[in-house]
Design an enzyme around this catalytic site. Structure first.
Site, PDB file in Angstrom:
ATOM      1  N   CYS A 201       0.801  -1.229   0.000  1.00 56.83           N
ATOM      2  CA  CYS A 201       0.000   0.000   0.000  1.00 56.83           C
ATOM      3  C   CYS A 201       0.834   1.280   0.000  1.00 56.83           C
ATOM      4  O   CYS A 201       0.267   2.376  -0.073  1.00 56.83           O
ATOM      5  CB  CYS A 201      -0.938  -0.003   1.199  1.00 56.83           C
ATOM      6  SG  CYS A 201      -1.908  -1.511   1.319  1.00 56.83           S
ATOM      7  N   HIS A 333      -3.312   7.929   5.735  1.00 55.63           N
ATOM      8  CA  HIS A 333      -3.480   6.596   5.153  1.00 55.63           C
ATOM      9  C   HIS A 333      -4.897   6.122   5.445  1.00 55.63           C
ATOM     10  O   HIS A 333      -5.571   5.598   4.561  1.00 55.63           O
ATOM     11  CB  HIS A 333      -2.436   5.632   5.714  1.00 55.63           C
ATOM     12  CG  HIS A 333      -2.369   4.339   4.985  1.00 55.63           C
ATOM     13  ND1 HIS A 333      -2.094   4.259   3.636  1.00 55.63           N
ATOM     14  CD2 HIS A 333      -2.563   3.055   5.399  1.00 55.63           C
ATOM     15  CE1 HIS A 333      -2.124   2.987   3.249  1.00 55.63           C
ATOM     16  NE2 HIS A 333      -2.409   2.242   4.304  1.00 55.63           N
ATOM     17  N   GLU A 344      -2.061   5.413  13.382  1.00 57.12           N
ATOM     18  CA  GLU A 344      -1.729   6.618  12.623  1.00 57.12           C
ATOM     19  C   GLU A 344      -1.991   7.877  13.440  1.00 57.12           C
ATOM     20  O   GLU A 344      -1.182   8.821  13.423  1.00 57.12           O
ATOM     21  CB  GLU A 344      -2.509   6.663  11.319  1.00 57.12           C
ATOM     22  CG  GLU A 344      -2.128   7.837  10.426  1.00 57.12           C
ATOM     23  CD  GLU A 344      -2.665   7.713   9.011  1.00 57.12           C
ATOM     24  OE1 GLU A 344      -2.196   8.471   8.137  1.00 57.12           O
ATOM     25  OE2 GLU A 344      -3.556   6.861   8.768  1.00 57.12           O
ATOM     26  N   LYS A 365      -9.955   7.780   1.383  1.00 58.90           N
ATOM     27  CA  LYS A 365     -10.357   6.389   1.131  1.00 58.90           C
ATOM     28  C   LYS A 365     -11.834   6.179   1.444  1.00 58.90           C
ATOM     29  O   LYS A 365     -12.460   5.254   0.930  1.00 58.90           O
ATOM     30  CB  LYS A 365      -9.508   5.425   1.969  1.00 58.90           C
ATOM     31  CG  LYS A 365      -8.071   5.244   1.487  1.00 58.90           C
ATOM     32  CD  LYS A 365      -7.352   4.220   2.352  1.00 58.90           C
ATOM     33  CE  LYS A 365      -5.921   3.978   1.862  1.00 58.90           C
ATOM     34  NZ  LYS A 365      -5.025   5.117   2.105  1.00 58.90           N
ATOM     35  N   HIS A 370      -9.711   1.987  -1.038  1.00 60.75           N
ATOM     36  CA  HIS A 370      -8.269   1.770  -0.885  1.00 60.75           C
ATOM     37  C   HIS A 370      -7.727   1.174  -2.185  1.00 60.75           C
ATOM     38  O   HIS A 370      -8.012   0.027  -2.513  1.00 60.75           O
ATOM     39  CB  HIS A 370      -8.037   0.818   0.289  1.00 60.75           C
ATOM     40  CG  HIS A 370      -6.605   0.714   0.732  1.00 60.75           C
ATOM     41  ND1 HIS A 370      -5.544   1.015  -0.099  1.00 60.75           N
ATOM     42  CD2 HIS A 370      -6.057   0.326   1.922  1.00 60.75           C
ATOM     43  CE1 HIS A 370      -4.416   0.826   0.560  1.00 60.75           C
ATOM     44  NE2 HIS A 370      -4.703   0.418   1.786  1.00 60.75           N
ATOM     45  N   PHE A 429       1.501  -2.997   4.551  1.00 64.53           N
ATOM     46  CA  PHE A 429       1.835  -4.304   5.101  1.00 64.53           C
ATOM     47  C   PHE A 429       3.328  -4.550   4.895  1.00 64.53           C
ATOM     48  O   PHE A 429       3.919  -4.150   3.892  1.00 64.53           O
ATOM     49  CB  PHE A 429       1.050  -5.406   4.386  1.00 64.53           C
ATOM     50  CG  PHE A 429      -0.380  -5.553   4.847  1.00 64.53           C
ATOM     51  CD1 PHE A 429      -0.846  -4.888   5.970  1.00 64.53           C
ATOM     52  CD2 PHE A 429      -1.255  -6.378   4.159  1.00 64.53           C
ATOM     53  CE1 PHE A 429      -2.160  -5.031   6.406  1.00 64.53           C
ATOM     54  CE2 PHE A 429      -2.573  -6.538   4.579  1.00 64.53           C
ATOM     55  CZ  PHE A 429      -3.023  -5.861   5.700  1.00 64.53           C
TER      56      PHE A 429
END
Length: 441
Positions: A201, A333, A344, A365, A370, A429
């Site tokens: 991502c 994010h 975050e 998002k 996403h 990830f």
């Protein structure tokens, strides 16, 4: 016969040597003049293009962000009824035949198609033509997590479900992660470094950060950069279902009622250009890229770390020579998962200290989904809108405050505000973090 006669091998070889020699002379000349060693060339953004669930270009995307309109809806593809998750940020009203001929469609996976359309918009806005020295000194750096997933999905069906023993001879060049970058270099005649970054991502932010550093160092004059992803097919969604991080209803980042992420698809491509080169030709500069940082959590393959994210946020500001008080907006994010959102928010609070209470942060998002490897590229558009138009994109779907996300998340409605500096976060990830810093022109 009207076909052109192939040049003799010696002549072709001489042409390649001549081009290589010209490139070497350009680089030597730059080094002599101090350009290649000057350290910090300024980097301008002179073109932007996109296709995503909110719109088929930048103006349509900006309009949707201003309105707080969701592009997430029911998925429409083969075997969707076999899925548990049936919503996504799918690109609507896109007809490949309107943009590509039959031979191109055979060769272009959907992620490549999206990339080419976004790049055409960006290059047209920039006004650049990549001929002569500019072609030699330009590159392509794109992000994608998985490349041609639709091609994988279709051909697994061909072999395993339909029992066929042959697939199309172009399956490999169609599905490879670098396909989009290679096709951009061919379409525009870009002869410098062209490659793909795959860091889940964070792919697009890593790609744009590398493009920024290539220009800042003087090794490139222009880089087409950004990213794309198209995983909205049966296999792509089924794989994500296995992680149990998806929601069945809506993406609600930072809200106490959030229950998971929503996949999206699309592309965002930008023209990053040497500032002096852009000014000399009278280009319209959309924003300046001023900093970039990337860190690794070195902790867990899926669980994020507030410390790693904080180091990337602080690192981007340090690289940009920017004080926390100067930053007015962060495009988060913000996946809508409990793990990401709390982590975050903690990272932002720690990086900004007292200023965190005066900072606006939102996750788009909630509107476009996403986009995995392409997400940072589309989200950079919200940063451009904030800097250029003074409009902060909202976090829609927000229902209830979460004490662990006690920041100004611009809930549900866009906000007019002048900001001079922004950050764009991407946390992937594998514990891979990438943050970009931009300034208003």
């Amino acid at each position: 016969m009207n076909a052109k006669k192939a040049k003799p091998r010696k002549e072709r070889k001489a042409g390649k040597v001549k081009t290589a020699t010209k490139f070497a002379r350009v680089m030597i000349g730059r080094a002599i003049m101090g350009k290649a060693a000057s350290g910090r060339h300024r980097v301008a953004i002179t073109g932007a293009g996109t296709i995503n669930a909110l719109g088929l270009d930048v103006p349509a995307t900006f309009a949707a962000m201003r309105e707080g309109r969701s592009g997430i809806g029911p998925l429409d593809f083969r075997d969707v009824d076999r899925l548990t998750i049936r919503i996504g940020g799918q690109v609507r009203n896109f007809v490949p035949e309107d943009h590509f001929n039959r031979q191109q469609i055979v060769l272009y996976d959907k992620f490549t198609q999206f990339t080419l359309l976004a790049a055409r918009q960006a290059v047209e806005q920039s006004g650049l033509i990549f001929d002569g020295e500019l072609g030699l000194m330009s590159g392509v750096v794109l992000g994608t997590a998985a490349g041609g997933v639709n091609t994988w999905d279709e051909n697994y069906r061909t072999v395993y479900e339909e029992g066929k023993n042959r697939v199309h001879p172009f399956v490999v060049p169609k599905l490879m992660n670098n396909a989009a970058a290679s096709h951009l270099s061919m379409e525009f005649g870009i002869l410098g470094p062209s490659f793909t970054v795959a860091t889940a991502c964070a792919s697009s932010n890593h790609a744009m950060g590398l493009a920024f550093n290539m220009i800042r160092s003087g090794s490139s004059t222009v880089v087409l950069t950004g990213g794309s992803e198209s995983m909205l097919c049966f296999g792509g969604v089924k794989a994500w279902e296995g992680l149990r991080v998806m929601t069945k209803d809506a993406c609600r980042p930072f809200s106490a009622t959030r229950n998971g992420m929503v996949q999206g698809e699309g592309a965002g491509v930008f023209v990053f250009e040497d500032w002096d080169h852009a000014v000399a030709r009278g280009a319209d500069i959309l924003a300046e890229v001023v900093g970039f940082a990337m860190t690794s959590d070195a902790q867990d393959i899926v669980m994020p770390s507030a410390i790693g994210a904080q180091r990337a946020i602080s690192g981007a500001m340090h690289d940009a020579r920017m004080n926390p008080e100067e930053v007015g907006y962060i495009n988060a994010h913000g996946t809508g998962t409990a793990a990401n959102d709390k982590t975050e928010c903690a990272a932002v609070a720690n990086a900004f200290g007292p200023h965190a209470d005066r900072l606006m942060i939102s996750s788009t998002k909630s509107m476009h989904g996403h986009l995995i490897g392409g997400t940072g590229a589309v989200e950079l558009l919200a940063c451009l809108m904030a800097l250029r138009e003074g409009v902060i994109a909202p976090t829609i779907g927000y229902e209830e405050p979460d004490p662990e996300c006690a920041l100004d998340v611009v809930p549900n409605e866009a906000r007019e505000a002048r900001v001079d500096a922004v950050l764009s976060n991407a946390f992937a990830f594998g514990g891979l973090n990438a943050v970009l810093a931009l300034r208003r022109v």
